[in-house]
Structures are given as structure tokens and as C-alpha cells.
Write a protein that holds these residues in place. Sequence first.
Motif, PDB file in Angstrom:
ATOM      1  N   TYR A  18       0.839  -1.198   0.000  1.00  0.00           N
ATOM      2  CA  TYR A  18       0.000   0.000   0.000  1.00  0.00           C
ATOM      3  C   TYR A  18       0.879   1.255   0.000  1.00  0.00           C
ATOM      4  O   TYR A  18       0.663   2.184  -0.790  1.00  0.00           O
ATOM      5  CB  TYR A  18      -0.935   0.004   1.206  1.00  0.00           C
ATOM      6  CG  TYR A  18      -1.695   1.299   1.347  1.00  0.00           C
ATOM      7  CD1 TYR A  18      -2.847   1.515   0.606  1.00  0.00           C
ATOM      8  CD2 TYR A  18      -1.246   2.305   2.182  1.00  0.00           C
ATOM      9  CE1 TYR A  18      -3.538   2.714   0.709  1.00  0.00           C
ATOM     10  CE2 TYR A  18      -1.930   3.499   2.293  1.00  0.00           C
ATOM     11  CZ  TYR A  18      -3.072   3.699   1.557  1.00  0.00           C
ATOM     12  OH  TYR A  18      -3.749   4.900   1.647  1.00  0.00           O
ATOM     13  N   ARG A  22       1.545   4.858  -2.743  1.00  0.00           N
ATOM     14  CA  ARG A  22       1.286   6.238  -2.330  1.00  0.00           C
ATOM     15  C   ARG A  22       2.541   7.090  -2.222  1.00  0.00           C
ATOM     16  O   ARG A  22       2.462   8.282  -1.921  1.00  0.00           O
ATOM     17  CB  ARG A  22       0.575   6.243  -0.967  1.00  0.00           C
ATOM     18  CG  ARG A  22      -0.723   5.464  -0.870  1.00  0.00           C
ATOM     19  CD  ARG A  22      -1.926   6.153  -1.482  1.00  0.00           C
ATOM     20  NE  ARG A  22      -2.150   7.487  -1.026  1.00  0.00           N
ATOM     21  CZ  ARG A  22      -2.864   7.843   0.040  1.00  0.00           C
ATOM     22  NH1 ARG A  22      -3.415   6.939   0.797  1.00  0.00           N
ATOM     23  NH2 ARG A  22      -3.018   9.110   0.353  1.00  0.00           N
ATOM     24  N   PHE A  39       1.759   7.852   8.769  1.00  0.00           N
ATOM     25  CA  PHE A  39       0.552   8.187   8.011  1.00  0.00           C
ATOM     26  C   PHE A  39       0.139   7.027   7.118  1.00  0.00           C
ATOM     27  O   PHE A  39      -1.035   6.634   7.084  1.00  0.00           O
ATOM     28  CB  PHE A  39       0.791   9.453   7.179  1.00  0.00           C
ATOM     29  CG  PHE A  39      -0.340   9.792   6.254  1.00  0.00           C
ATOM     30  CD1 PHE A  39      -1.500  10.372   6.749  1.00  0.00           C
ATOM     31  CD2 PHE A  39      -0.249   9.530   4.893  1.00  0.00           C
ATOM     32  CE1 PHE A  39      -2.550  10.691   5.896  1.00  0.00           C
ATOM     33  CE2 PHE A  39      -1.288   9.842   4.038  1.00  0.00           C
ATOM     34  CZ  PHE A  39      -2.452  10.420   4.538  1.00  0.00           C
ATOM     35  N   GLN A  42      -1.291   4.122   9.078  1.00  0.00           N
ATOM     36  CA  GLN A  42      -2.651   4.419   9.524  1.00  0.00           C
ATOM     37  C   GLN A  42      -3.636   4.321   8.365  1.00  0.00           C
ATOM     38  O   GLN A  42      -4.727   3.771   8.506  1.00  0.00           O
ATOM     39  CB  GLN A  42      -2.685   5.817  10.161  1.00  0.00           C
ATOM     40  CG  GLN A  42      -4.018   6.236  10.716  1.00  0.00           C
ATOM     41  CD  GLN A  42      -4.930   6.895   9.685  1.00  0.00           C
ATOM     42  OE1 GLN A  42      -4.496   7.542   8.741  1.00  0.00           O
ATOM     43  NE2 GLN A  42      -6.209   6.711   9.857  1.00  0.00           N
ATOM     44  N   GLN A  43      -3.261   4.844   7.214  1.00  0.00           N
ATOM     45  CA  GLN A  43      -4.135   4.795   6.040  1.00  0.00           C
ATOM     46  C   GLN A  43      -4.370   3.355   5.574  1.00  0.00           C
ATOM     47  O   GLN A  43      -5.477   2.991   5.209  1.00  0.00           O
ATOM     48  CB  GLN A  43      -3.541   5.629   4.899  1.00  0.00           C
ATOM     49  CG  GLN A  43      -3.577   7.114   5.150  1.00  0.00           C
ATOM     50  CD  GLN A  43      -4.986   7.649   5.157  1.00  0.00           C
ATOM     51  OE1 GLN A  43      -5.674   7.640   4.144  1.00  0.00           O
ATOM     52  NE2 GLN A  43      -5.444   8.093   6.318  1.00  0.00           N
ATOM     53  N   GLN A  47      -7.955   1.516   5.416  1.00  0.00           N
ATOM     54  CA  GLN A  47      -8.424   0.934   4.163  1.00  0.00           C
ATOM     55  C   GLN A  47      -8.737  -0.557   4.341  1.00  0.00           C
ATOM     56  O   GLN A  47      -9.777  -1.039   3.898  1.00  0.00           O
ATOM     57  CB  GLN A  47      -7.386   1.105   3.055  1.00  0.00           C
ATOM     58  CG  GLN A  47      -7.835   0.542   1.720  1.00  0.00           C
ATOM     59  CD  GLN A  47      -6.704   0.442   0.730  1.00  0.00           C
ATOM     60  OE1 GLN A  47      -5.783  -0.336   0.919  1.00  0.00           O
ATOM     61  NE2 GLN A  47      -6.777   1.253  -0.322  1.00  0.00           N
TER      62      GLN A  47
END
Length: 156
Positions: A18, A22, A39, A42-43, A47
Motif C-alpha cells: 500500500y 502512495r 501516516f 494508519q491509512q 483501508q
Amino acid sequence: MLFRPIGDDDLPFLSALYASTREGELAASGWPDAAKRDFLAQQFAAQHTHYMRHYPGAEWLIAETGGRAVGRLYFVRWPRDVRIIDIALTPAARNHGFGTAMLGDLIDEAGAERKTVSIHVERMNPALTLYRRVGFEIAEDKGVYLLLQRQVNTAS
């Protein structure tokens, strides 16, 4: 390429995968590396939780080649559509035909069942070229996201 269901042991790989999707967005943020890592972790967790909660009955697969995990393919079969929830490859596995093969398998399977294949894609996603090449078209413009759809092949 082989596929297997995800397991709890795969979460670190999935989180790193992931994050790799990003990195480009966050490169210009000016954030320290630790803040980016936090960040992205956490994202990913948000998700992952969302996907598991909102897509009951979906298939959650790890793509492997040569005994190594190289990607993920999440999809759900609905009565008239196979919805790709997420598809991603590691940076080293991109641009080697794996994405085309993964999509081709889903398109063939859906076509045999006379279903469309669809996916939501961010407007700036570099994979749009791939989706268009394998026959996806814009079904709906949702602002930041596009709903792409691959119609059933009626030639066969």
C-alpha cells in the motif's frame, strides 16, 4: 502467477505494498520519513478495515511469482458484475505484464459468466493506460474517481 488467500501473516507485506502505491503523492509533502511511514500505516489500516467490513464475500488474494509475493488482487462477484476492489503490484513487479495477466484472467472469468468487470480508479492513476488497453471505458465520472467498466465480450 499463483494466487492464494491473504492471511494475518501477510499484513506487513500488504502495508508495505500500500505504501509503495502512495509514495509519489507524499514525495512533495515535505514530511519527515517517520511521519510518512506513520501516516501510510494508519491509512493502510483504515483501508483494510473498510474493505473487510464493506465487501463481504469478496476474494482477498496475494499474487505470487517465483515463491514471492508481488501483489494483491481484491474483488467481489456480484450478480451482473465482477468489481475489482483493489489491484496493486510491488514496484519491482510493475511493467512486466503481471497486471495485464491479472486483469485478463478476471475479464475471461467474468465474460464466461456474462458479467462486466468494473473498478474505481483515481483520475491521476498511472494504471489508467493499462485499463484502457484491456478494454475498460469510463462508465461514470465521480470527480476524483472514475468508475471504469469492461463490458461483456459479445463476439464469442
